[in-house]
Design a protein around this motif. Structure first.
Motif, mmCIF file in Angstrom:
data_model
loop_
_atom_site.group_PDB
_atom_site.id
_atom_site.type_symbol
_atom_site.label_atom_id
_atom_site.label_comp_id
_atom_site.label_asym_id
_atom_site.label_seq_id
_atom_site.Cartn_x
_atom_site.Cartn_y
_atom_site.Cartn_z
ATOM 1 N N ALA A 168 -85.603 43.323 -8.100
ATOM 2 C CA ALA A 168 -86.417 42.102 -8.059
ATOM 3 C C ALA A 168 -87.617 42.280 -7.131
ATOM 4 N N GLU A 169 -87.416 42.925 -5.999
ATOM 5 C CA GLU A 169 -88.530 43.160 -5.080
ATOM 6 C C GLU A 169 -89.582 44.059 -5.717
ATOM 7 N N ALA A 194 -94.867 34.197 -18.652
ATOM 8 C CA ALA A 194 -93.848 34.082 -17.612
ATOM 9 C C ALA A 194 -94.262 33.036 -16.587
ATOM 10 N N GLU A 195 -93.307 32.205 -16.197
ATOM 11 C CA GLU A 195 -93.528 31.207 -15.160
ATOM 12 C C GLU A 195 -92.737 31.536 -13.902
ATOM 13 N N THR A 196 -91.490 31.954 -14.096
ATOM 14 C CA THR A 196 -90.601 32.208 -12.968
ATOM 15 C C THR A 196 -89.756 33.440 -13.247
ATOM 16 N N ILE A 197 -89.582 34.239 -12.211
ATOM 17 C CA ILE A 197 -88.685 35.391 -12.288
ATOM 18 C C ILE A 197 -87.727 35.294 -11.111
ATOM 19 N N GLY A 198 -86.454 35.473 -11.407
ATOM 20 C CA GLY A 198 -85.449 35.404 -10.353
ATOM 21 C C GLY A 198 -84.340 36.402 -10.617
ATOM 22 N N PHE A 199 -83.308 36.324 -9.809
ATOM 23 C CA PHE A 199 -82.178 37.211 -10.016
ATOM 24 C C PHE A 199 -80.899 36.510 -9.614
ATOM 25 N N TYR A 224 -80.026 44.358 -14.777
ATOM 26 C CA TYR A 224 -81.131 45.065 -14.132
ATOM 27 C C TYR A 224 -81.325 46.481 -14.674
ATOM 28 N N THR A 225 -80.289 47.089 -15.236
ATOM 29 C CA THR A 225 -80.436 48.439 -15.783
ATOM 30 C C THR A 225 -81.061 48.437 -17.179
ATOM 31 N N GLN A 226 -81.237 47.264 -17.781
ATOM 32 C CA GLN A 226 -81.765 47.154 -19.140
ATOM 33 C C GLN A 226 -83.209 46.661 -19.182
ATOM 34 N N LEU A 227 -83.853 46.530 -18.031
ATOM 35 C CA LEU A 227 -85.219 46.005 -17.995
ATOM 36 C C LEU A 227 -86.185 46.973 -18.651
ATOM 37 N N ASN A 228 -86.946 46.449 -19.597
ATOM 38 C CA ASN A 228 -87.917 47.246 -20.309
ATOM 39 C C ASN A 228 -88.867 46.269 -20.988
ATOM 40 N N PHE A 229 -90.045 46.095 -20.434
ATOM 41 C CA PHE A 229 -90.994 45.156 -21.017
ATOM 42 C C PHE A 229 -92.409 45.580 -20.685
ATOM 43 N N LEU A 230 -93.350 44.980 -21.382
ATOM 44 C CA LEU A 230 -94.758 45.261 -21.198
ATOM 45 C C LEU A 230 -95.408 44.061 -20.526
ATOM 46 N N LEU A 231 -96.141 44.296 -19.438
ATOM 47 C CA LEU A 231 -96.952 43.240 -18.837
ATOM 48 C C LEU A 231 -98.267 43.207 -19.593
ATOM 49 N N LYS A 232 -98.694 42.022 -19.986
ATOM 50 C CA LYS A 232 -99.889 41.893 -20.813
ATOM 51 C C LYS A 232 -100.746 40.750 -20.290
ATOM 52 N N ALA A 233 -102.052 40.940 -20.264
ATOM 53 C CA ALA A 233 -102.973 39.854 -19.929
ATOM 54 C C ALA A 233 -103.139 39.005 -21.182
ATOM 55 N N ALA A 234 -102.826 37.727 -21.063
ATOM 56 C CA ALA A 234 -102.923 36.820 -22.213
ATOM 57 C C ALA A 234 -103.816 35.644 -21.842
ATOM 58 N N LYS A 235 -104.515 35.107 -22.851
ATOM 59 C CA LYS A 235 -105.332 33.918 -22.614
ATOM 60 C C LYS A 235 -104.456 32.811 -22.053
ATOM 61 N N LYS A 236 -104.959 32.107 -21.067
ATOM 62 C CA LYS A 236 -104.189 31.033 -20.441
ATOM 63 C C LYS A 236 -103.885 29.928 -21.447
ATOM 64 N N LEU A 237 -102.758 29.270 -21.256
ATOM 65 C CA LEU A 237 -102.339 28.191 -22.152
ATOM 66 C C LEU A 237 -102.799 26.827 -21.649
ATOM 67 N N GLN A 238 -103.069 26.715 -20.364
ATOM 68 C CA GLN A 238 -103.479 25.454 -19.753
ATOM 69 C C GLN A 238 -104.835 25.650 -19.091
ATOM 70 N N ILE A 267 -97.031 33.668 -11.584
ATOM 71 C CA ILE A 267 -95.568 33.680 -11.623
ATOM 72 C C ILE A 267 -94.987 33.355 -10.268
ATOM 73 N N GLY A 268 -93.961 32.517 -10.279
ATOM 74 C CA GLY A 268 -93.201 32.231 -9.077
ATOM 75 C C GLY A 268 -91.946 33.103 -9.047
ATOM 76 N N PHE A 269 -91.531 33.464 -7.860
ATOM 77 C CA PHE A 269 -90.355 34.310 -7.715
ATOM 78 C C PHE A 269 -89.296 33.546 -6.944
ATOM 79 N N LEU A 270 -88.077 33.558 -7.484
ATOM 80 C CA LEU A 270 -86.957 32.872 -6.828
ATOM 81 C C LEU A 270 -86.153 33.836 -5.996
#
Length: 129
Positions: free
Chosen positions: A42-43, A77-82, A106-120, A126-129
């Motif tokens: 998470a860190e 993404a709005e929030t990421i926690g564990f 946590y051993t299955q994490l596999n994703f692409l970070l992408k810049a996307a047009k804002k929705l609002q 992103i907030g982190f818990l």
């Protein structure tokens, strides 16, 4: 008849706080972090995502693209926690406005970070818990 009560053994004594208590507490916390891989994961995620967000302009926000559901799912993404000991959670919204929550080991994490047009009107960060 009322029975006399006996105070708990050493109940009247309060231990003095020592600077060594703070050092010991810090060492124990570091050992706990080392022993729990989801905390380290998470860190690390937080650092990668914050670095990616810092490169975005005011018109874009982070979207995650996941390719493990027989197709591709993308969401803002709005929030990421564990959740100890081994789960990472992602909460957000799709381009179509659907609320989503992804829970992964946590051993299955596999994703692409992408810049996307804002929705609002204001891009989310992103907030982190």
């Amino acid at each position: 008849m009322v029975k006399p009560t006996t105070p708990p053994l050493f109940g009247h004594m309060t231990p003095a706080h020592s600077p060594f208590d703070d050092v010991l507490s810090g060492i124990q916390e570091n050992e706990h972090r080392k022993a729990n891989p989801v905390i380290r994961t998470a860190e690390n995620l937080k650092k990668y995502i914050e670095d990616f967000e810092a490169s975005l302009d005011a018109e874009h926000e982070v979207a995650l693209r996941i390719a493990s559901f027989g197709g591709v799912v993308q969401f803002h993404a709005e929030t990421i926690g564990f959740a100890k000991p081994d789960l990472v959670t992602f909460i957000g919204i799709t381009d179509e406005g659907e609320r989503v929550q992804l829970v992964q080991h946590y051993t299955q994490l596999n994703f692409l970070l992408k810049a996307a047009k804002k929705l609002q009107p204001q891009a989310r960060r992103i907030g982190f818990l």
